[in-house]
Design a protein around this motif. Sequence first.
Motif, PDB file in Angstrom:
ATOM      1  N   LEU A  20      77.817  11.824  64.981  1.00 57.35           N
ATOM      2  CA  LEU A  20      77.520  13.182  65.440  1.00 57.35           C
ATOM      3  C   LEU A  20      76.802  13.184  66.784  1.00 57.35           C
ATOM      4  O   LEU A  20      77.096  14.012  67.657  1.00 57.35           O
ATOM      5  CB  LEU A  20      76.683  13.916  64.387  1.00 57.35           C
ATOM      6  N   ILE A  21      75.867  12.256  66.966  1.00 56.31           N
ATOM      7  CA  ILE A  21      75.126  12.174  68.224  1.00 56.31           C
ATOM      8  C   ILE A  21      76.066  11.935  69.407  1.00 56.31           C
ATOM      9  O   ILE A  21      75.843  12.437  70.509  1.00 56.31           O
ATOM     10  CB  ILE A  21      74.056  11.063  68.145  1.00 56.31           C
ATOM     11  N   LYS A  22      77.153  11.185  69.157  1.00 60.84           N
ATOM     12  CA  LYS A  22      78.076  10.812  70.229  1.00 60.84           C
ATOM     13  C   LYS A  22      79.320  11.704  70.285  1.00 60.84           C
ATOM     14  O   LYS A  22      80.303  11.365  70.928  1.00 60.84           O
ATOM     15  CB  LYS A  22      78.496   9.359  70.058  1.00 60.84           C
ATOM     16  N   THR A  23      79.258  12.850  69.605  1.00 61.56           N
ATOM     17  CA  THR A  23      80.404  13.759  69.537  1.00 61.56           C
ATOM     18  C   THR A  23      80.125  15.046  70.300  1.00 61.56           C
ATOM     19  O   THR A  23      79.064  15.656  70.134  1.00 61.56           O
ATOM     20  CB  THR A  23      80.742  14.083  68.066  1.00 61.56           C
ATOM     21  N   SER A  24      81.078  15.459  71.131  1.00 59.52           N
ATOM     22  CA  SER A  24      80.901  16.691  71.907  1.00 59.52           C
ATOM     23  C   SER A  24      81.753  17.842  71.384  1.00 59.52           C
ATOM     24  O   SER A  24      81.545  18.994  71.773  1.00 59.52           O
ATOM     25  CB  SER A  24      81.237  16.438  73.383  1.00 59.52           C
ATOM     26  N   GLN A  25      82.724  17.535  70.509  1.00 57.14           N
ATOM     27  CA  GLN A  25      83.625  18.562  69.999  1.00 57.14           C
ATOM     28  C   GLN A  25      83.673  18.480  68.470  1.00 57.14           C
ATOM     29  O   GLN A  25      84.484  17.749  67.900  1.00 57.14           O
ATOM     30  CB  GLN A  25      85.040  18.363  70.562  1.00 57.14           C
ATOM     31  N   VAL A  26      82.783  19.208  67.798  1.00 60.09           N
ATOM     32  CA  VAL A  26      82.727  19.200  66.346  1.00 60.09           C
ATOM     33  C   VAL A  26      82.677  20.633  65.843  1.00 60.09           C
ATOM     34  O   VAL A  26      82.165  21.526  66.528  1.00 60.09           O
ATOM     35  CB  VAL A  26      81.499  18.390  65.827  1.00 60.09           C
ATOM     36  N   ALA A  27      83.229  20.861  64.663  1.00 57.95           N
ATOM     37  CA  ALA A  27      83.192  22.194  64.054  1.00 57.95           C
ATOM     38  C   ALA A  27      83.164  22.052  62.540  1.00 57.95           C
ATOM     39  O   ALA A  27      83.471  20.986  61.992  1.00 57.95           O
ATOM     40  CB  ALA A  27      84.394  23.023  64.497  1.00 57.95           C
ATOM     41  N   HIS A  28      82.799  23.143  61.889  1.00 64.27           N
ATOM     42  CA  HIS A  28      82.777  23.173  60.425  1.00 64.27           C
ATOM     43  C   HIS A  28      83.806  24.175  59.920  1.00 64.27           C
ATOM     44  O   HIS A  28      83.830  25.330  60.354  1.00 64.27           O
ATOM     45  CB  HIS A  28      81.396  23.572  59.909  1.00 64.27           C
ATOM     46  N   LEU A  29      84.656  23.726  59.031  1.00 66.23           N
ATOM     47  CA  LEU A  29      85.645  24.597  58.395  1.00 66.23           C
ATOM     48  C   LEU A  29      85.158  24.931  56.987  1.00 66.23           C
ATOM     49  O   LEU A  29      85.016  24.016  56.154  1.00 66.23           O
ATOM     50  CB  LEU A  29      87.006  23.892  58.327  1.00 66.23           C
ATOM     51  N   PRO A  30      84.881  26.196  56.689  1.00 65.03           N
ATOM     52  CA  PRO A  30      84.303  26.553  55.385  1.00 65.03           C
ATOM     53  C   PRO A  30      85.335  26.574  54.262  1.00 65.03           C
ATOM     54  O   PRO A  30      85.563  27.607  53.624  1.00 65.03           O
ATOM     55  CB  PRO A  30      83.717  27.944  55.644  1.00 65.03           C
TER      56      PRO A  30
END
Length: 338
Positions: free
Chosen positions: A191-201
């Motif tokens: 996560l620290i090294k990620t720039s494109q993350v999202a949560h799908l509910p």
Amino acid sequence: MRLSIVVPVYNVEKHIAGCIQSLLNQDLNANEYEIIVVNDGSKDNSIEIVEKFKLKHSNISVLNKKNGGVGSARNFGLDVAKGKYVYFIDPDDYLANNTLKIILDCIEVNDLEVLTFLSQGTTSTNLYDSTTDISENLSVSKINGTNYIANNGYKNEVWWYIIKKEHLNKIGLRFIEGRWMEDAIFTASLLIKTSQVAHLPIDAHRHVKVKGSAMTSKEPSHYLKVIYDNANAALMYKPLIESIKKNEENKACHERLKARQQSFVFFLMIRILKSTIKLKEVKKIIKNMNEINAYPLNSFLGNDYNGFIYTLLVKLFNIKSAYYFLFLVSNPLLRLKK
């Protein structure tokens, strides 16, 4: 190929069929994804069960290796994964029916490096229906990993998200081998090294709470290993925390990572009270945790850990003399033998 699913297997004959079947009960064509089962030196009938599935399903493969632990098995599977995306699932867990396609479509359409989704803890092995109305248009918001950590009670484990394999290769991330808590270090590092993350509910994953599992075993030598591996996780978190630039924007991320680091110390201190470890070694562990600023537990309480019991124990644990006394009286007959 769109997706590679890596399943590390070691003596899980009671659960592996349910896991594999759930991975097949998805609205994906067999040529879109592969199921890589890594036999980590199983001694029961786990692999025989998988081989029966393999005879009927061309997208299942079995890799055999000497026992090296779950981190080693995951790395082994990752090395041969052909999919654009990769997903790690434990062999005693399973997925709800027809949820993988939605997850996979979402990470592709939104050009994400990591996509997280919902997991449900259970003792049931047949919760195959998702509680999410999958006919709805589920939207996501793209953020970077430090903001994700700051604003979400993220899990240590790896089964609640999928990853773009190219991203893993780019940041050179692998699982630590030979230790428990390897997924906690992997997840935070990712996560620290990620720039494109999202949560799908979407309600997709089932985490089955199994008696006698690796993390619940009370066998003395294993119990001691979990204690030391918790201490190692706290140590490994130190450079992760230090890698985040200290500013107002990252303050909440720092606080959550620090709380997570100290959670490893809190729970190892709980385990110590029930262990066969010697007082001299306990003092050494506490001293080591103090040197990396993971003890006293001055950052543990907060959004993720709170309530009367936590508060009371933290106050007690933060007084070393009181904790050592509690340790000595927690099992007096055992301590007298030392």
